[in-house]
Design a protein around this motif. Structure first.
Motif, mmCIF file in Angstrom:
data_model
loop_
_atom_site.group_PDB
_atom_site.id
_atom_site.type_symbol
_atom_site.label_atom_id
_atom_site.label_comp_id
_atom_site.label_asym_id
_atom_site.label_seq_id
_atom_site.Cartn_x
_atom_site.Cartn_y
_atom_site.Cartn_z
ATOM 1 N N GLU A 268 0.738 -1.304 0.087
ATOM 2 C CA GLU A 268 0.173 0.076 -0.196
ATOM 3 C C GLU A 268 1.025 1.247 0.065
ATOM 4 O O GLU A 268 0.247 2.401 -0.275
ATOM 5 N N CYS A 269 2.213 1.164 0.150
ATOM 6 C CA CYS A 269 3.228 2.259 0.204
ATOM 7 C C CYS A 269 3.607 2.236 -1.074
ATOM 8 O O CYS A 269 4.454 3.423 -1.270
ATOM 9 N N VAL B 299 6.364 8.764 -0.920
ATOM 10 C CA VAL B 299 5.377 8.065 -0.127
ATOM 11 C C VAL B 299 4.288 8.840 0.186
ATOM 12 O O VAL B 299 4.676 10.071 0.876
ATOM 13 N N THR C 297 1.628 8.625 2.843
ATOM 14 C CA THR C 297 1.228 7.820 4.147
ATOM 15 C C THR C 297 -0.276 7.751 4.199
ATOM 16 O O THR C 297 -1.207 8.629 4.077
ATOM 17 N N ALA D 173 -0.510 2.868 8.134
ATOM 18 C CA ALA D 173 0.110 2.269 7.019
ATOM 19 C C ALA D 173 1.628 2.238 7.311
ATOM 20 O O ALA D 173 2.045 3.365 8.114
ATOM 21 N N LEU E 286 5.614 2.374 7.004
ATOM 22 C CA LEU E 286 6.825 2.871 5.948
ATOM 23 C C LEU E 286 7.609 1.884 5.606
ATOM 24 O O LEU E 286 8.023 0.870 6.154
#
Length: 499
Positions: free
Chosen positions: A357-358, A381, A383, A387, A389
């Motif tokens: 998802e990043c 990225v 966020t 989520a 990192l």
């Protein structure tokens, strides 16, 4: 226009001898690669195809590293030879003739730069296990004398049946010469008609088609012998120098005036003596189409061929060079160094964990990996709630014993080659006594004695042929010597011993 006779059978015989040395030439090429730095050139299978090891390692994400230890060993033994080499001594019962021969040999060796050419020959001997030189008379650089040329073993061939380490049982040998057409005319043309005849023989426009026709007529597959028949460059022409020991019937008689035995061909007729079969060396210069450009009986006083060669150790006809003995240790050392580098890079960089998802919109995981591998890479990225990192995970390298294995291989390389630390000027311990170090150096030198003495035997054999050529052709006055007629007469007839 002159018409050259053909001897295709002799050409095919020379081709068979040359092809019988294909295995040796392949080993020589491999040893040469390892000695001069190309140590990842062996072929391995990758995805059903053969590629160089260098290409395979790079495809796995590693860098093929090497530490050329073989070259260091060769230079060390070569330095040992230079430091201990001494020219063979020549002597005879006539002291004045001996002194004259020593002076003339010194002049000849100076003109030939023998210290340099012999050192390069010894380097070839270490790398390939075989060394060849050609001793011939001629005029070069305005000087006449006996000239020495190093011959590449790739262009040299001997008969397949030879098995004597001294080379005394050889009955056919020769060399491949690639030279420009003008050089061929200089060597073999004596009239303008000869130049036209040579031009008709070396027609380059249909060279390949004529080779196919010649091979087919001889019962061989077309182009089967292309490496043997085609020169290395399109602008060069190929000539084969073949020396063959031939036996013929004749009369053996005692020449009382000269005080020696002489042999006369039975075809000559007349004369008195005992019937016998005698052997003599004959030379032939051939084209790739079997044309005989020149032929005759050996013109030298020693009645032999002009080549001096030595193969090592030549047990059962096999050649094993100094370099070939340590290739396996060099390969394993390179593998350990490459593995060590891979472990350190993996430990330093670690692995990057990127939640799916990043991954930014429009990016792929490969794009993220490329940015991460750059020293100034940027990964955008966005966020989201909860989520994670991207994060890097790394750990210290685990000691798997690479250092110990590497030291073991370095020690094995010294043990196998015989070039130990003492021969390299290294002390076994800071507190070692001078007497112990001297003994260690002597022992290290003894391990190379067989190799050095074999090459010295080769040098002595070459000097014997030089002495014979000097006696036959060289005029003392041309080399700055002015002996009396009595000394010159004794010089021409004396029997010289080389040791």
């Amino acid at each position: 226009m002159r018409k050259y006779r053909k001897d295709v059978a002799l050409l095919l015989e020379a081709k068979a001898h040359w092809e019988s040395m294909a295995g040796y030439r392949s080993c020589r090429e491999r040893c040469k690669r390892y000695c001069y730095g190309d140590q990842w050139g062996d072929y391995v299978q990758m995805d059903g195809r053969w590629v160089r090891e260098e290409q395979y390692i790079r495809s796995q994400g590693s860098e093929p590293l090497k530490n050329n230890l073989i070259r260091r060993l060769v230079k060390q033994v070569l330095g040992l030879y230079r430091s201990e080499s001494h020219p063979p001594k020549v002597s005879s019962s006539h002291k004045a003739a001996s002194r004259l021969m020593e002076r003339m040999l010194s002049e000849i060796h100076l003109a030939n730069c023998s210290d340099e050419i012999d050192s390069r020959a010894f380097e070839e001997f270490l790398v390939s296990g075989m060394v060849v030189q050609r001793k011939s008379y001629g005029v070069r650089r305005g000087l006449s004398g006996c000239w020495t040329d190093n011959v590449s073993p790739d262009n040299f061939f001997v008969d397949r049946e030879m098995c004597d380490c001294r080379g005394w049982d050889v009955e056919c040998l020769g060399e491949i010469h690639d030279m420009c057409f003008e050089k061929i005319c200089e060597e073999f043309a004596h009239t303008r008609g000869d130049i036209r005849a040579l031009a008709a023989v070396y027609r380059l426009e249909d060279y390949g088609d004529r080779l196919d026709e010649m091979l087919t007529a001889a019962g061989c597959n077309a182009r089967e012998g292309e490496p043997f028949l085609c020169p290395h460059s399109e602008r060069l022409c190929r000539v084969y120098e073949v020396w063959r020991l031939e036996r013929r019937a004749g009369l053996l008689s005692h020449d009382r005036a000269a005080g020696r035995l002489s042999w006369h061909s039975a075809d000559a007729g007349g004369g008195e003596g005992v019937w016998a079969v005698a052997s003599s060396w004959h030379y032939y210069f051939l084209t790739p189409f079997g044309d005989v450009l020149a032929e005759g009986v050996s013109p030298y006083r020693h009645l032999g061929h002009p080549y001096v060669f030595k193969a090592y150790p030549f047990v059962d006809g096999e050649i094993h060079s100094f370099v070939a003995d340590v290739i396996d240790q060099q390969r394993y050392t390179n593998r350990l160094i490459t593995l060590y580098d891979w472990v350190m890079r993996s430990s330093a960089k670690g692995v990057l964990i990127v939640p799916e998802e990043c991954v930014p919109e429009g990016y792929t995981v490969d794009d993220v990996a490329r940015q991460w591998s750059r020293f100034n890479g940027v990964i955008p990225v966005r966020t989201k709630n909860g989520a994670l990192l991207p994060q890097q995970v790394s750990a210290n390298a685990v000691n798997v014993g690479i250092n110990e294995l590497l030291q073991t291989q370095l020690g094995l390389m010294e043990d196998i080659s015989g070039v130990t630390g003492a021969l390299q000027g290294k002390l076994s311990a800071p507190s070692s006594s001078g007497k112990l170090y001297e003994q260690q150096t002597k022992n290290a030198t003894l391990s190379q004695l067989d190799l050095l003495d074999t090459f010295r035997h080769f040098i002595a054999e070459g000097v014997r042929k030089e002495v014979s050529v000097i006696q036959q052709y060289c005029i003392p006055e041309e080399l700055g010597q002015s002996p009396s007629e009595e000394v010159v007469s004794a010089f021409r007839e004396a029997h010289f011993t080389v040791r």
